[in-house]
Design an enzyme around this catalytic site. Structure first.
Site, PDB file in Angstrom:
ATOM      1  N   ARG A 160      -4.169   9.933   4.474  1.00 56.29           N
ATOM      2  CA  ARG A 160      -3.480  11.466   5.446  1.00 56.29           C
ATOM      3  C   ARG A 160      -2.749  11.430   3.893  1.00 56.29           C
ATOM      4  O   ARG A 160      -2.071  12.202   2.784  1.00 56.29           O
ATOM      5  CB  ARG A 160      -2.132  11.091   5.876  1.00 56.29           C
ATOM      6  CG  ARG A 160      -1.348  12.632   6.383  1.00 56.29           C
ATOM      7  CD  ARG A 160      -0.696  12.077   7.817  1.00 56.29           C
ATOM      8  NE  ARG A 160       0.264  13.149   7.803  1.00 56.29           N
ATOM      9  CZ  ARG A 160       0.182  14.599   7.853  1.00 56.29           C
ATOM     10  NH1 ARG A 160      -1.106  14.451   8.996  1.00 56.29           N
ATOM     11  NH2 ARG A 160       1.389  15.113   7.840  1.00 56.29           N
ATOM     12  N   ARG A 194      -8.105  -0.013   6.081  1.00 56.21           N
ATOM     13  CA  ARG A 194      -7.114   0.495   5.199  1.00 56.21           C
ATOM     14  C   ARG A 194      -5.907  -0.163   5.223  1.00 56.21           C
ATOM     15  O   ARG A 194      -4.892   0.589   3.427  1.00 56.21           O
ATOM     16  CB  ARG A 194      -6.310   1.694   5.977  1.00 56.21           C
ATOM     17  CG  ARG A 194      -8.046   2.783   6.702  1.00 56.21           C
ATOM     18  CD  ARG A 194      -7.486   3.554   7.516  1.00 56.21           C
ATOM     19  NE  ARG A 194      -6.808   4.293   6.594  1.00 56.21           N
ATOM     20  CZ  ARG A 194      -5.621   4.585   7.449  1.00 56.21           C
ATOM     21  NH1 ARG A 194      -4.901   4.033   8.845  1.00 56.21           N
ATOM     22  NH2 ARG A 194      -4.368   5.635   6.867  1.00 56.21           N
ATOM     23  N   VAL A 221       9.810   7.089  15.923  1.00 58.86           N
ATOM     24  CA  VAL A 221       9.504   7.752  14.359  1.00 58.86           C
ATOM     25  C   VAL A 221       8.168   8.774  14.972  1.00 58.86           C
ATOM     26  O   VAL A 221       8.534   9.542  14.338  1.00 58.86           O
ATOM     27  CB  VAL A 221       9.006   6.967  13.594  1.00 58.86           C
ATOM     28  CG1 VAL A 221       9.027   7.489  12.503  1.00 58.86           C
ATOM     29  CG2 VAL A 221      10.515   6.023  13.198  1.00 58.86           C
ATOM     30  N   PRO A 234       3.597  16.872  11.082  1.00 53.73           N
ATOM     31  CA  PRO A 234       4.175  17.438  10.000  1.00 53.73           C
ATOM     32  C   PRO A 234       4.173  17.856   8.611  1.00 53.73           C
ATOM     33  O   PRO A 234       4.373  17.238   8.153  1.00 53.73           O
ATOM     34  CB  PRO A 234       4.681  18.662  10.943  1.00 53.73           C
ATOM     35  CG  PRO A 234       6.056  18.086  11.850  1.00 53.73           C
ATOM     36  CD  PRO A 234       5.198  16.222  11.720  1.00 53.73           C
ATOM     37  N   ILE A 235       3.610  18.665   7.950  1.00 56.59           N
ATOM     38  CA  ILE A 235       3.986  18.798   6.550  1.00 56.59           C
ATOM     39  C   ILE A 235       4.757  19.997   6.540  1.00 56.59           C
ATOM     40  O   ILE A 235       4.942  19.530   4.833  1.00 56.59           O
ATOM     41  CB  ILE A 235       3.001  18.934   5.215  1.00 56.59           C
ATOM     42  CG1 ILE A 235       1.717  20.488   6.081  1.00 56.59           C
ATOM     43  CG2 ILE A 235       1.601  18.011   5.278  1.00 56.59           C
ATOM     44  CD1 ILE A 235       0.794  21.060   4.677  1.00 56.59           C
ATOM     45  N   ASP A 236       5.555  20.703   7.065  1.00 53.68           N
ATOM     46  CA  ASP A 236       6.029  21.637   7.053  1.00 53.68           C
ATOM     47  C   ASP A 236       7.718  21.517   6.441  1.00 53.68           C
ATOM     48  O   ASP A 236       7.495  22.232   5.313  1.00 53.68           O
ATOM     49  CB  ASP A 236       7.159  21.386   8.197  1.00 53.68           C
ATOM     50  CG  ASP A 236       5.467  22.898   9.283  1.00 53.68           C
ATOM     51  OD1 ASP A 236       4.771  22.417   9.299  1.00 53.68           O
ATOM     52  OD2 ASP A 236       6.396  23.005  10.431  1.00 53.68           O
ATOM     53  N   LYS A 266       0.605  -0.975  -0.120  1.00 54.48           N
ATOM     54  CA  LYS A 266       0.240  -0.094  -0.131  1.00 54.48           C
ATOM     55  C   LYS A 266       0.926   1.510   0.182  1.00 54.48           C
ATOM     56  O   LYS A 266       0.286   2.522  -0.513  1.00 54.48           O
ATOM     57  CB  LYS A 266      -1.074  -0.170   1.440  1.00 54.48           C
ATOM     58  CG  LYS A 266      -1.797   1.160   1.263  1.00 54.48           C
ATOM     59  CD  LYS A 266      -2.267   0.922   2.621  1.00 54.48           C
ATOM     60  CE  LYS A 266      -1.399   1.730   3.814  1.00 54.48           C
ATOM     61  NZ  LYS A 266      -2.068   2.567   4.889  1.00 54.48           N
ATOM     62  N   ASN A 267       2.330   1.563   0.940  1.00 54.01           N
ATOM     63  CA  ASN A 267       3.025   2.314   0.712  1.00 54.01           C
ATOM     64  C   ASN A 267       3.910   2.615  -0.559  1.00 54.01           C
ATOM     65  O   ASN A 267       3.776   3.936  -0.704  1.00 54.01           O
ATOM     66  CB  ASN A 267       4.203   2.136   2.203  1.00 54.01           C
ATOM     67  CG  ASN A 267       2.998   2.447   3.664  1.00 54.01           C
ATOM     68  OD1 ASN A 267       1.483   3.116   3.644  1.00 54.01           O
ATOM     69  ND2 ASN A 267       3.109   2.014   4.539  1.00 54.01           N
TER      70      ASN A 267
END
Length: 420
Positions: free
Chosen positions: A97, A401, A331, A127-129, A27-28
């Protein structure tokens, strides 16, 4: 918002797993490659695609953005010949996400991207920073307002980008954007996970020029366009690992087909240290419980370290091994949610911030438990396989999922699971 069926799983524990099973596609690896299809032109097919809720969300996303995508028989057929839309729908991005992966490709292909802030499993802030910092260095203008991230750039230009953390998602998103940027970009401290490597191979076959694959330093020479081509997704190393641990917990013996050994190196090393009997032959793995396993201590790290996505399942395994084991999670900051549910089954676990101490016991007991996220759900299923009596598991949609037909595969190996 994506709606989930309110299914409940009942697991009768006590049966050793035995037999042969084939792994599903990863999936990833599939999700970023599907997003990368935005960059391409033409019609082609992706094979070995797992039939999962998250995959269907991404297929819906592509269709909403103007990329024709259909899923049939573990294959996604892509037809990217129409004009693209640059706004990602709120209900899809907040459902998963990984939908944020479309930001980089949309920005590179259309010069614009409007993507809502993402949702997903509640296992940490994630975060998407780092993504946005990379886009900014490539020349994008960024505006965040009312929960939406708007990106624009007349032309993306190459840059030297050092990631503050080797984030898999950020590496993949920035990498995809850089493929169509002018000049040669460099990404240092890049993630090295097999899923990143698979994305690089797909992009290169489509006409990208990426070097340094399998290292922490990627070099991307920008090209004008990419042409899609048929591609086969790698096996799911986390599903394989979860099946391996289920086998050891039930004191069984199974043969897993469609395996890439180097993707499992850290897990295999730990399990062999504990006394598991593991043999690999070509693309097959044989695992057997022969003698009582010994306790161990693990610490999660980005690849090639021990994967955080196997941490919850290891906690379940440690719960039934004689001696004291420990897990340090480096992580994600909120990824011990399975501990409380395992304790409901009798497990002896102490949590000290990012450190878990597990005292193994002889037998878990059946209980009613809730899945809090994808990997926690897999850990609870594995624990229920060895618990005395019949356990009831709620929030099954989390498992769906990320694991294709997981309980069907377990039942084929001798487990006693039913879902209503």
């Amino acid at each position: 918002m994506i709606k989930h069926k309110k299914q409940v799983m009942f697991v009768e524990g006590g049966t050793p797993l035995s037999g042969t099973v084939s792994s599903s596609g990863a999936k990833n690896a599939t999700l970023p490659i599907l997003a990368a299809c935005i960059l391409t032109n033409g019609s082609f097919s992706l094979t070995n695609i797992p039939n999962l809720a998250d995959i269907h969300v991404m297929v819906s996303m592509l269709n909403e953005l103007g990329v024709g995508a259909t899923f049939t028989n573990n294959t996604v057929h892509i037809n990217n010949t129409s004009q693209l839309h640059h706004t990602a729908p709120y209900h899809l991005v907040t459902a998963m996400r990984a939908s944020f992966f479309v930001a980089g490709p949309l920005l590179a292909k259309t010069g614009h991207a409007c993507v809502p802030l993402p949702g997903g499993c509640a296992i940490g802030t994630r975060p998407i920073d780092i993504h946005l910092d990379g886009f900014k260095k490539l020349g994008a203008t960024i505006h965040i307002d009312h929960g939406n991230v708007s990106l624009s750039a007349n032309t993306l230009r190459a840059a030297n980008i050092h990631l503050a953390y080797p984030s898999v998602g950020a590496t993949e998103n920035i990498l995809m954007a850089a493929c169509l940027a002018e000049g040669t970009s460099y990404i240092s401290n890049a993630a090295q996970e097999p899923e990143v490597t698979d994305l690089c191979y797909f992009l290169n076959k489509a006409g990208a020029k990426i070097s340094g694959i399998n290292s922490s330093c990627l070099t991307i020479e920008g090209v004008r366009s990419l042409k899609g081509l048929d591609y086969n997704i790698i096996p799911d190393r986390i599903e394989i690992g979860t099946l391996m641990l289920a086998t050891l917990m039930t004191k069984g013996s199974i043969h897993i087909k469609n395996v890439v050994e180097k993707h499992l190196s850290s897990l295999i090393t730990v399990l062999k240290q504990m006394g598991a009997a593991i043999k690999l032959k070509q693309d097959s793995l044989f695992i057997e419980y022969k003698n009582p396993l010994t306790s161990n201590n693990i610490e999660t790290h980005p690849f090639p370290g021990f994967p955080t996505d196997m941490q919850a399942q290891m906690m379940a395994l440690f719960s039934v091994i004689n001696g004291t084991s420990s897990i340090t999670e480096t992580v994600f900051e909120n990824r011990f949610q399975q501990a409380q549910e395992l304790k409901r089954m009798g497990a002896e676990i102490r949590i000290l911030k990012d450190h878990a101490i597990i005292q193994g016991i002889e037998q878990l007991s059946s209980a009613e438990v809730k899945m809090s996220d994808l990997r926690a759900g897999a850990a609870l299923v594995n624990a229920a396989l060895v618990a005395k009596g019949t356990s009831t598991l709620f929030n099954l949609y989390h498992l769906q999922r990320g694991y294709e037909c997981y309980w069907e595969k377990l039942n084929a190996l001798g487990a006693k699971i039913r879902v209503n």
